[in-house]
Write a protein that holds these residues in place. Structure first.
Motif, PDB file in Angstrom:
ATOM      1  N   ARG A 173      90.931  31.243  64.032  1.00 48.67           N
ATOM      2  CA  ARG A 173      89.405  31.085  64.233  1.00 48.67           C
ATOM      3  C   ARG A 173      88.611  32.248  63.785  1.00 48.67           C
ATOM      4  O   ARG A 173      87.299  32.438  63.889  1.00 48.67           O
ATOM      5  N   LEU A 178      85.665  28.236  59.802  1.00 48.59           N
ATOM      6  CA  LEU A 178      85.454  27.550  61.038  1.00 48.59           C
ATOM      7  C   LEU A 178      83.877  28.078  61.585  1.00 48.59           C
ATOM      8  O   LEU A 178      83.140  27.254  61.909  1.00 48.59           O
ATOM      9  N   ILE A 191      85.373  20.515  65.580  1.00 46.09           N
ATOM     10  CA  ILE A 191      85.891  21.576  64.488  1.00 46.09           C
ATOM     11  C   ILE A 191      87.327  21.626  64.966  1.00 46.09           C
ATOM     12  O   ILE A 191      88.147  21.636  63.935  1.00 46.09           O
ATOM     13  N   LEU A 196      90.655  22.729  62.634  1.00 42.13           N
ATOM     14  CA  LEU A 196      91.549  23.784  63.002  1.00 42.13           C
ATOM     15  C   LEU A 196      92.952  23.242  63.346  1.00 42.13           C
ATOM     16  O   LEU A 196      93.981  23.602  62.790  1.00 42.13           O
TER      17      LEU A 196
ATOM     18  N   ASP B 105      87.275  24.887  53.993  1.00 45.71           N
ATOM     19  CA  ASP B 105      88.447  24.344  54.901  1.00 45.71           C
ATOM     20  C   ASP B 105      89.323  24.044  53.458  1.00 45.71           C
ATOM     21  O   ASP B 105      89.255  23.049  52.821  1.00 45.71           O
TER      22      ASP B 105
END
Lengths: 285, 288
Positions: A173, A178, A191, A196, B105
């Motif tokens: 995190r 994120l 999320i 994650l 990501d």
């Protein structure tokens, strides 16, 4: 950073990383066991519960390739079908403990504060219970069958997964991607679920593979004590129990073979799991 | 551009922001405004509080006191977490982070990442067409849509990050050292791209940077932050040509160039630190 969360055994490092052959052998063995478990009913030469008293405690013969136990049941058929129950139990334990552990660990790590404290302390409380005792307690309360020990051992394995998931979440995190999703307006839940968890999944799954081996051992111990599976269901642990007399009578095959299978399967799962964990850890760097 | 307090309805108004970490005043009474379609630079060294200011503006940190208002609507007060509120806040301010490799990501292909954002904010619009449009807007081909972040160069990744921020169609774009991690030639390309986008969309920029060259290139106005507080503000050209505060002069002197004397800069820095000490502790310990 993720590597630190996994158990390291320095003595085994050379076997694990240098000789890839060991990993491939173990992977092949794991695959073989799984396939056998899936198609066992078609492989087994005889009904695992059919008693052929004439063949009781005999050496291997064409009718019974691995001999028969004290009740005259075919050892090979029992081994083959026993792989189903022996793998199904740990599979349930690993599935339950992984899903629940990830939910608990990610929630604790993501939300922090009092939620973290409450979840972490209560999973540490679970850690204080020996898993096997918890399982025996559950069997005593809810009767025999696969479900009670699976639930109990899932709870016993949960803290291992949740602690790992929590520490991975805490380090993950910090990463800006994120924060970027938060700025974009995504909810915390989406999320966690979409970004994650998929990013920490490889490490968690590697740990779960290692857990599978230990869970298999625990389930075998339980059924050795006659607590894991209902009577008459072929299972490696209960085969060892039933084979004790055979051992004393000098025909050890029906007791020794399930022992060997358990040990080899547990080792194979551990080697595969640790190899995956190593590979994930290397990629992260 | 003349006076910074200027326009009738500033798109972004920051007033009296304060944030302390323990005894350190990371942000100390920071106020400024950004008019629609303008570009404001926030300059300072690491530890000057500029990044904390940016994170408060986008909502990643909470200020102890003070207000951030976008188009007249306060966004510091509201602590509601409803979906509509979340989306509204996202459409007010978007952010481009310093390191594009860390802000994407690693598992998600570029096109999917953009579509995700578009689906969240504009569920009824045609996602595929808009993705192509956004990629085109930031100078990436449609082939980039299938690429993972690690298959792209630093400059391309930052273009993706910019496209993702633009997908939300925000009123203000906060660029936190957005070109600091890039090669100089790529920096120039990205800065040109940002200038073009501002021309086309009328979006307002808040440039957080330590690089005076960047400030000169792309900002109309500038505020200089030192130890959490604003020490100088004004039109960029004026501030860079005739700095009033000793810290601004020091920043300008710190840029290496022919005839540059690092020893003198260090001496000036010590003199500045001893004369004016508005903060109880050294700036080195600050979170930037």
């Amino acid at each position: 950073m993720t590597a630190a969360a996994l158990t390291r055994r320095p003595g085994l490092k050379h076997i694990r990383t240098r000789r890839n052959g060991l990993y491939l052998t173990c992977l092949a063995f794991v695959g073989l066991v799984v396939v056998v478990a899936l198609i066992a009913p078609w492989l087994a030469p005889a009904d695992p519960n059919a008693t052929d008293l004439g063949a009781a405690l005999t050496d291997p013969s064409p009718g019974h390739p691995l001999g028969a136990d004290i009740a005259g049941r075919d050892t090979l058929s029992r081994l083959l079908l026993g792989s189903r129950t022996s793998l199904l139990g740990p599979l349930g334990i690993v599935a339950f403990s992984t899903v629940l552990g990830v939910v608990v660990g990610v929630t604790a790590g993501w939300r922090g504060g009092w939620i973290d404290t409450a979840l972490s302390r209560s999973s540490e409380l679970l850690l204080a219970f020996p898993g096997l005792l918890l399982a025996i307690l559950f069997v005593a309360l809810y009767g025999e069958g696969l479900l009670a020990p699976v639930v109990a051992l899932s709870l016993a394995y949960l803290p291992f997964v949740s602690r790992l998931a929590r520490s991975l979440t805490l380090s993950e995190r910090q990463r800006p991607y994120l924060a970027a999703y938060r700025v974009q307006g995504f909810s915390g839940l989406s999320i966690c679920v979409r970004h994650l968890i998929p990013n920490i999944a490889p490490v968690v799954l590697a740990q779960s593979t290692v857990n599978f081996g230990y869970a298999l051992l625990d389930m075998a111990a339980l059924s050795f004590l006659g607590l894991g599976v209902p009577p008459l269901t072929p299972d490696w642990g209960s085969m060892i129990n039933a084979g004790q007399t055979a051992l004393l009578q000098g025909k050890p095959l029906s007791a020794v073979l399930p022992c060997v299978l358990i040990v080899v399967t547990v080792v194979a799962f551990n080697v595969v799991g640790e190899h995956w964990a190593d590979r994930v850890a290397r990629r992260e760097r | 551009m003349h006076e910074m307090t200027g326009g009738a309805d500033p798109v972004l108004r920051v007033s009296g922001l304060r944030k302390t970490y323990g005894v350190v005043r990371a942000v100390d009474d920071v106020s400024f405004t950004l008019d629609k379609g303008r570009s404001l630079g926030v300059v300072g060294e690491s530890g000057s509080g500029k990044t904390t200011t940016a994170r408060i503006i986008v909502g990643l940190e909470h200020a102890d006191t003070g207000q951030v208002a976008v188009a007249g609507r306060d966004r510091t007060e509201s602590r509601r977490h409803g979906r509509a509120e979340r989306l509204r806040r996202a459409r007010e301010v978007q952010m481009v982070f310093q390191d594009p490799f860390l802000s994407l990501d690693p598992r998600i292909p570029v096109g999917t990442a953009l579509r995700e954002t578009l689906r969240l904010h504009f569920p009824r619009r045609d996602g595929a067409a808009r993705v192509a449009e956004l990629l085109d807007q930031v100078g990436l081909g449609e082939r980039a849509a299938a690429a993972l972040p690690r298959e792209l160069s630093g400059g391309q990744r930052q273009r993706v990050a910019i496209a993702r921020a633009l997908a939300v169609e925000p009123a203000v774009l906060v660029l936190d050292e957005a070109v600091a991690a890039l090669d100089v030639s790529v920096q120039a390309q990205i800065l040109n791209l940002l200038a073009d986008i501002r021309e086309q969309t009328g979006i307002g920029y808040l440039f957080i940077t330590h690089d005076l060259g960047v400030v000169r290139c792309v900002t109309d106005d500038v505020v200089v932050m030192w130890r959490g507080a604003i020490v100088e503000r004004g039109p960029t050209e004026r501030v860079l040509a005739a700095p009033e505060h000793p810290y601004t002069r020091l920043l300008l002197d710190s840029v290496p160039r022919p005839g540059w004397d690092p020893g003198r800069v260090a001496a000036d820095r010590r003199a500045l630190a001893s004369t004016a000490a508005p903060s109880p502790s050294s700036p080195d310990h600050r979170k930037s």
